[in-house]
Write an enzyme that holds these catalytic residues in place. Structure first.
Site, PDB file in Angstrom:
ATOM      1  N   GLU A 119       0.855  -1.045  -0.146  1.00 20.63           N
ATOM      2  CA  GLU A 119      -0.106  -0.121   0.139  1.00 20.63           C
ATOM      3  C   GLU A 119       0.924   0.961  -0.080  1.00 20.63           C
ATOM      4  O   GLU A 119       2.057   1.444   0.673  1.00 20.63           O
ATOM      5  CB  GLU A 119      -0.913  -0.112   1.231  1.00 20.63           C
ATOM      6  CG  GLU A 119      -1.892   1.205   1.451  1.00 20.63           C
ATOM      7  CD  GLU A 119      -2.735   1.180   2.713  1.00 20.63           C
ATOM      8  OE1 GLU A 119      -3.833   1.716   2.566  1.00 20.63           O
ATOM      9  OE2 GLU A 119      -2.412   0.223   3.561  1.00 20.63           O
ATOM     10  N   LYS A 196      -9.677   2.181  -2.176  1.00 26.66           N
ATOM     11  CA  LYS A 196      -9.736   2.099  -0.848  1.00 26.66           C
ATOM     12  C   LYS A 196     -11.234   1.944  -0.536  1.00 26.66           C
ATOM     13  O   LYS A 196     -11.685   3.068  -0.251  1.00 26.66           O
ATOM     14  CB  LYS A 196      -8.892   2.222   0.136  1.00 26.66           C
ATOM     15  CG  LYS A 196      -8.684   1.764   1.501  1.00 26.66           C
ATOM     16  CD  LYS A 196      -7.480   2.396   2.193  1.00 26.66           C
ATOM     17  CE  LYS A 196      -7.165   1.720   3.530  1.00 26.66           C
ATOM     18  NZ  LYS A 196      -5.684   2.087   4.214  1.00 26.66           N
ATOM     19  N   CYS A 233      -5.765  -2.825   2.027  1.00 31.89           N
ATOM     20  CA  CYS A 233      -5.496  -2.656   3.637  1.00 31.89           C
ATOM     21  C   CYS A 233      -6.657  -3.178   4.520  1.00 31.89           C
ATOM     22  O   CYS A 233      -6.833  -3.988   4.656  1.00 31.89           O
ATOM     23  CB  CYS A 233      -4.719  -1.586   4.010  1.00 31.89           C
ATOM     24  SG  CYS A 233      -3.756  -1.588   5.611  1.00 31.89           S
TER      25      CYS A 233
END
Length: 384
Positions: A119, A196, A233
């Site tokens: 990330e 995300k 994530c």
């Protein structure tokens, strides 16, 4: 919490258990053992010279009568930042670009078809600080920024799909920022991007200061080597997030992350592996390594003293299969490249065996979730 000096669970087991016990412990921890892949000696030498760990494993599927095997090799890259966070932005980015170039040269020697980086790989994970400058200067266009242009060149040179998670500057929509993964085809074309979906507000992870939740949904990318998705994530903590990528047809879901030992290390070996089992797909969990010290102290609003770092990013990147097997993890302390050969036929084979998608009650879930999301919702609790 294990200290940064603790290299890996796997190494500790190998050094401290007799062979018979080690075999059983590994079977219980990791499932049926994955075969180690033979790699070109030149790749092993290059990895040693460039000071990063290189591991390689294979997941086999049963032989079928009507479908040939569908082997694909994925590469997971974990690394520490190359320069301190107070170095000039352009120098930090350039140093990380250089590191990835040399790791990808080895990945190409290993026959990797799809590679994914950690990330926000082009920068320190500065989102703990809540400061804007200089950290927002690392943001760049997903379509034609310098990192995307580099990855396009690498993808075409190595005939490799590249998944490049960056801090995106969305110039078409008011210069706002996103936590984005750019997917670049092995032809060198930008196939698309995903963002995300879930933004943490946990401890030092103050990411909502910089960007918000994605509006792109759960896209899946058809590549020359299979259908892939990117669950960035914090999304790994949300089972429905994995599910939606799977329902959209993902055979491999990458989870590029930046997470620290005190917060999540006990969860790390479980979540991506569980997602692979529950969704009949392969999952690839990637975490950075090292401690990143920032010039000015910051606080978390939790009563703890002000500090200048997040804590220890513990690496331990691994791949898990739909039958529950997983590779050993990369080191907790070193840069590394994990190569895994996957037979994508295993996805359907495990779906036929366990029938999770056939037995899932999706219409019922959808109806009840729609009700639960309404402001006048009352939980369905039966009392005496």
């Amino acid at each position: 919490m294990a200290s940064p000096e603790f290299l890996s669970l796997e190494q500790s087991l190998e050094e401290n258990l007799p062979p018979a016990d080690l075999s059983n412990v590994r079977r219980i921890l990791f499932g049926r053992e994955t075969r180690k892949l033979d790699l070109p000696p030149s790749a092993l030498v290059a990895a040693s010279q460039r000071d990063f760990e290189l591991l390689a494993f294979a997941f086999e599927a049963s032989k079928e009568q009507l479908r040939p095997a569908r082997p694909v090799r994925v590469g997971l890259v974990q690394n520490r930042i190359r320069l301190p966070p107070d170095a000039p932005v352009s120098e930090q980015v350039g140093a990380l670009h250089g590191r990835i170039v040399e790791i990808l040269e080895v990945a190409a020697q290993c026959g990797v078809n799809i590679v994914c980086f950690q990330e926000a790989w082009t920068m320190p994970f500065a989102f703990c600080t809540r400061e804007k400058l200089p950290w927002t200067e690392f943001a760049e266009s997903a379509e034609d920024g310098p990192t995307t242009r580099l990855c396009q060149k690498l993808a075409k040179t190595h005939n490799m799909v590249v998944v490049s998670p960056i801090l995106e500057r969305d110039e078409a929509h008011g210069d706002v920022l996103w936590n984005t993964a750019v997917v670049i085809s092995n032809s060198g074309a930008v196939l698309g991007k995903t963002r995300k979906n879930h933004i943490p507000r946990v401890g030092d992870f103050n990411e909502a200061t910089y960007y918000m939740e994605s509006t792109l949904g759960h896209p899946v990318f058809q590549t020359s080597f299979g259908r892939i998705a990117v669950n960035i994530c914090y999304g790994r903590h949300h089972p429905l997030n994995w599910l939606m990528y799977s329902l959209n047809g993902a055979e491999i879901i990458f989870n590029p992350s930046a997470t620290i030992g005190e917060l999540s290390e006990a969860l790390w070996p479980i979540e991506a592996r569980n997602a692979a089992i529950a969704n009949h797909c392969f999952t690839c969990a990637i975490n950075r390594v090292g401690v990143e010290h920032f010039p000015r102290e910051f606080t978390s609003g939790d009563g703890k003293p002000a500090h200048c770092d997040f804590g220890y990013f513990y690496g331990s990147s691994y791949v898990s299969a739909p039958d529950g097997r997983r590779t050993p993890g990369l080191s907790r302390t070193r840069d590394g490249l994990l190569v895994a050969q996957l037979d994508l036929n295993l996805c359907r084979q495990m779906g036929d065996l366990w029938n999770f998608k056939m037995t899932g009650r999706y219409a019922m879930y959808a109806e009840e979730l729609a009700k639960a999301s309404q402001p006048d919702y009352r939980p369905h609790v039966i009392k005496e």
